[in-house]
Design a protein around this motif. Structure first.
Motif, mmCIF file in Angstrom:
data_model
loop_
_atom_site.group_PDB
_atom_site.id
_atom_site.type_symbol
_atom_site.label_atom_id
_atom_site.label_comp_id
_atom_site.label_asym_id
_atom_site.label_seq_id
_atom_site.Cartn_x
_atom_site.Cartn_y
_atom_site.Cartn_z
ATOM 1 N N ALA A 158 0.731 -1.233 0.019
ATOM 2 C CA ALA A 158 0.015 -0.079 -0.033
ATOM 3 C C ALA A 158 0.843 1.334 0.066
ATOM 4 N N ASP A 159 1.839 1.126 0.722
ATOM 5 C CA ASP A 159 2.901 2.452 0.739
ATOM 6 C C ASP A 159 3.456 2.705 -0.672
ATOM 7 N N ILE A 160 2.996 4.012 -1.102
ATOM 8 C CA ILE A 160 3.589 4.621 -2.546
ATOM 9 C C ILE A 160 4.975 4.540 -2.617
ATOM 10 N N GLU A 161 5.880 4.588 -1.947
ATOM 11 C CA GLU A 161 7.192 4.590 -2.055
ATOM 12 C C GLU A 161 7.471 3.119 -2.521
ATOM 13 N N GLU A 162 7.007 2.071 -1.658
ATOM 14 C CA GLU A 162 7.522 0.693 -2.083
ATOM 15 C C GLU A 162 6.731 0.304 -3.461
ATOM 16 N N ARG A 163 5.704 0.768 -3.675
ATOM 17 C CA ARG A 163 4.997 0.417 -4.995
ATOM 18 C C ARG A 163 5.820 0.995 -6.106
ATOM 19 N N SER A 164 6.299 2.145 -5.940
ATOM 20 C CA SER A 164 7.328 2.959 -7.101
ATOM 21 C C SER A 164 8.664 2.242 -7.002
ATOM 22 N N ARG A 165 9.036 1.726 -5.830
ATOM 23 C CA ARG A 165 10.405 0.940 -6.173
ATOM 24 C C ARG A 165 10.231 -0.428 -6.624
ATOM 25 N N ARG A 166 9.122 -1.238 -6.660
ATOM 26 C CA ARG A 166 8.840 -2.501 -7.025
ATOM 27 C C ARG A 166 7.642 -2.365 -7.870
ATOM 28 N N ARG A 167 7.677 -1.745 -8.872
ATOM 29 C CA ARG A 167 6.529 -1.453 -9.791
ATOM 30 C C ARG A 167 6.038 -2.664 -10.263
ATOM 31 N N VAL A 169 5.684 -5.552 -8.813
ATOM 32 C CA VAL A 169 4.646 -6.078 -8.038
ATOM 33 C C VAL A 169 3.288 -5.407 -7.906
ATOM 34 N N ASP A 170 3.670 -4.131 -8.019
ATOM 35 C CA ASP A 170 2.445 -3.037 -7.863
ATOM 36 C C ASP A 170 1.547 -3.524 -9.059
ATOM 37 N N LEU A 171 2.144 -3.609 -10.188
ATOM 38 C CA LEU A 171 1.175 -3.945 -11.405
ATOM 39 C C LEU A 171 0.411 -5.209 -11.357
ATOM 40 N N MET A 172 0.960 -6.237 -10.430
ATOM 41 C CA MET A 172 0.503 -7.503 -10.376
ATOM 42 C C MET A 172 -0.866 -7.530 -9.307
ATOM 43 N N VAL A 173 -0.567 -6.558 -8.527
ATOM 44 C CA VAL A 173 -1.874 -6.661 -7.439
ATOM 45 C C VAL A 173 -2.672 -5.271 -7.404
ATOM 46 N N ASN A 174 -2.350 -4.399 -8.141
ATOM 47 C CA ASN A 174 -2.981 -3.048 -7.965
ATOM 48 C C ASN A 174 -3.550 -2.528 -9.370
ATOM 49 N N GLU A 175 -5.060 -3.111 -9.292
ATOM 50 C CA GLU A 175 -5.445 -2.642 -10.580
ATOM 51 C C GLU A 175 -5.418 -1.427 -11.024
ATOM 52 N N GLU A 176 -5.492 -0.378 -10.119
ATOM 53 C CA GLU A 176 -5.404 1.133 -10.379
ATOM 54 C C GLU A 176 -4.072 1.325 -11.167
ATOM 55 N N SER A 177 -3.090 0.821 -10.582
ATOM 56 C CA SER A 177 -1.668 0.698 -11.309
ATOM 57 C C SER A 177 -1.782 0.215 -12.836
ATOM 58 N N ARG A 178 -2.630 -0.688 -13.056
ATOM 59 C CA ARG A 178 -2.527 -1.121 -14.246
ATOM 60 C C ARG A 178 -3.248 -0.265 -15.213
ATOM 61 N N ARG A 179 -4.334 0.250 -14.583
ATOM 62 C CA ARG A 179 -5.184 0.842 -15.493
ATOM 63 C C ARG A 179 -4.363 2.461 -15.982
ATOM 64 N N ILE A 180 -3.608 2.831 -15.142
ATOM 65 C CA ILE A 180 -2.687 4.117 -15.516
ATOM 66 C C ILE A 180 -1.736 3.676 -16.374
ATOM 67 N N ALA A 181 -0.912 2.543 -16.242
ATOM 68 C CA ALA A 181 -0.190 2.151 -17.053
ATOM 69 C C ALA A 181 -0.280 1.786 -18.397
ATOM 70 N N PHE A 182 -1.614 1.486 -18.758
ATOM 71 C CA PHE A 182 -2.026 1.269 -20.048
ATOM 72 C C PHE A 182 -2.744 2.705 -20.653
ATOM 73 N N LEU A 183 -3.259 3.357 -19.568
ATOM 74 C CA LEU A 183 -3.922 4.992 -19.817
ATOM 75 C C LEU A 183 -2.708 5.910 -20.675
ATOM 76 N N ARG A 184 -1.614 5.827 -19.979
ATOM 77 C CA ARG A 184 -0.427 6.652 -20.662
ATOM 78 C C ARG A 184 -0.119 6.652 -22.188
ATOM 79 N N PRO A 185 -0.026 5.432 -22.567
ATOM 80 C CA PRO A 185 0.294 5.284 -24.064
ATOM 81 C C PRO A 185 -1.036 5.731 -24.747
ATOM 82 N N LYS A 186 -2.021 5.395 -24.370
ATOM 83 C CA LYS A 186 -3.345 6.075 -25.202
ATOM 84 C C LYS A 186 -3.344 7.482 -25.266
ATOM 85 N N VAL A 187 -2.976 8.207 -24.227
ATOM 86 C CA VAL A 187 -2.826 9.586 -24.233
ATOM 87 C C VAL A 187 -1.985 10.070 -25.336
ATOM 88 N N ILE A 188 -0.752 9.482 -25.213
ATOM 89 C CA ILE A 188 0.435 9.773 -26.311
ATOM 90 C C ILE A 188 0.074 9.409 -27.693
#
Length: 501
Positions: A158-167, A169-188
């Motif tokens: 849950a800690d934002i710093e740990e999520r950033s260090r181990r992205r 793992v964050d992408l595996m367990v955090n649906e919101e992180s996956r949403r943003i990861a795929f949203l960014r290339p859509k914007v570009i």
């Protein structure tokens, strides 16, 4: 055996030791614990979109065979039958396993499965009694053994710093992180398509250079061994792109990674992405129109509407945006009219009366900008083009013909943050040389963000650069806005982090 020495130690966490023991058992069964090629035929979200409305009977009458692969996120083992949840890049889907539907080896391999393992499934679609679309497996393929247990959802990472260090793992367990990861290339991609359709050409310019220019920022310095010279990682893409206008390319843009040796906070990362765009025979008004279209296209492609929520406000990115001169914006908030003629000493006195800290290199325009930053910037909520910046802070911009203390420049502000910077570009080589000389004087007075003298750029302008408009947009901040998140770390997959002690 390849993996007989797995170095299972006494101080190793129990779950990690158990998983390594299972790896050995997989090897005994002739299964490569770390997999091979696997031909995926479908993704979870696509299957749900196409077949979610089908009934159990319809799927029985018209069988749909599919092959997916993904990570096991849940296991319900009931002896001779089991349900697992498979997560792929588009979402997750349930899989139904029966011992009598698989080979004996496949069932044994499944019994060694852990949450986090990556597997392949071939089977037919079915609906459970509760109506959940499910794959009834008749082939189970182990692909990769996960040697570490995943953290609990919402708790273990849950800690934002740990999520950033181990992205990863964050992408595996955090649906919101996956949403943003795929949203960014859509914007570009949406911005690229918008520009391409207008006839702009995407280009690439150098990341390394010997001259600091194009923005006011502290650089990262590196050393080129062969040439035995220090070089800068670029702080902007502006000057090379404008050289291309001189060469006749007419309309160019670059999505580029920039590097500024400065602090980190919720809006800043030392390594970040911008798009800079230049159009011959355009001006500030043309760049405003272009920026509105780009922002609208980006949010529409990513969200399907122009609406975003920002700092508790509902904001629309539908063109047209508000436009206001910086001096008028300051006057609205403070009553001070910087269009009035006043001396530098009078401006400094006003700054002291309004608790603005003065730096040694401050001239009239620096004080005007300081007033804006202190009293106006954070109050702007709706998309607003603030134009007419002082000449002292705009070394590459055309002067305002009506008041040469100010320039033909704008910045776009939304919810108190700056999202882009644009000019009617300076193409007068004599004026440009004078601006560079003033920047060198500022550097001598202690402004370590001032530009270097770029003689080659002045020479390029002497050949003749068309009248032009240019704009630079911060991609990370734009994605933050569209994704409705409050920190830049959420939209950069691997942000710069302070090393662990």
């Amino acid at each position: 055996m390849k993996y007989e020495d797995l170095r299972i130690t006494e101080d190793m966490p129990e779950q990690e030791a158990i998983r390594r023991e299972k790896l050995l058992k997989l090897e005994e069964l002739g299964v490569n614990p770390f997999g091979q090629r696997y031909d995926v035929k479908a993704f979870s979200a696509d299957l749900k979109e196409e077949y979610i409305e089908k009934t159990h009977e319809e799927l029985e009458e018209n069988p749909v065979e599919t092959t997916i692969a993904g990570r096991i996120m849940a296991i319900r083992d009931m002896g001779k039958v089991a349900f697992i949840l498979i997560q792929d890049k588009k979402g997750s889907i349930q899989v139904y396993l029966r011992k009598d539907a698989l080979t004996e080896t496949e069932w044994q391999v499944f019994k060694l499965a852990d949450i986090g393992d990556i597997v392949g499934i071939t089977g037919k679609l079915m609906k459970t009694r509760t109506g959940e679309l499910t794959i009834k497996a008749y082939t189970y393929t182990h692909l990769v053994k996960s040697l570490r247990p995943l953290p609990e959802k919402f708790h273990g990472l849950a800690d934002i710093e740990e999520r950033s260090r181990r992205r990863y793992v964050d992408l595996m367990v955090n649906e919101e992180s996956r949403r943003i990861a795929f949203l960014r290339p859509k914007v570009i991609r949406a911005m690229q398509h918008y520009l391409d359709n207008l006839g702009y050409t995407e280009v690439e310019t150098p990341v390394l250079g010997t001259i600091l220019g194009g923005a006011s920022a502290r650089p990262f310095v590196t050393h080129h061994n062969t040439l035995d010279i220090d070089m800068y990682l670029r702080i902007a893409t502006e000057l090379p792109l404008k050289r291309l206008l001189v060469g006749g390319m007419d309309a160019v843009y670059e999505f580029g990674r920039l590097f500024r040796n400065e602090g980190m906070d919720k809006n800043h990362n030392p390594e970040f992405t911008t798009v800079e765009i230049y159009k011959a025979f355009s001006d500030l008004e043309g760049m405003m129109d272009l920026t509105e279209g780009l922002f609208g296209a980006a949010v529409l492609a990513a969200k399907g509407s122009y609406e975003v929520e920002c700092r508790g406000h509902k904001v629309s990115l539908e063109p047209k945006f508000k436009r206001i001169h910086m001096v008028d914006a300051i006057k609205e908030k403070t009553g001070i009219n910087f269009f009035d003629k006043m001396s530098l000493e009078q401006a400094k006195q006003l700054a002291k009366e309004h608790n603005i800290e003065l730096e040694p290199h401050f001239q009239y325009g620096h004080i005007v900008n300081a007033f804006f930053e202190k009293y106006v910037e954070e109050t702007i909520i709706e998309p607003t083009f603030v134009f007419g910046h002082p000449i002292e802070i705009s070394p590459l911009t055309r002067k305002d013909p009506n008041d040469e203390r100010f320039t033909q420049r704008f910045e776009l502000f939304i919810c108190g943050s700056e999202y882009c910077n644009a000019y009617t570009e300076l193409n007068d080589p004599i004026d440009q040389l004078e601006r560079f000389e003033n920047q060198l004087k500022e550097k001598e007075l202690g402004n370590d963000e001032a530009n270097d003298m770029d003689k080659d750029f002045v020479e390029a302008l002497e050949y003749g650069m068309p009248p032009a408009g240019g704009v630079g947009i911060g991609i990370d901040r734009l994605v933050m806005l569209v994704a409705e998140v409050s920190t830049i770390r959420e939209v950069i997959l691997f942000p710069t982090m302070k090393p662990r002690q």
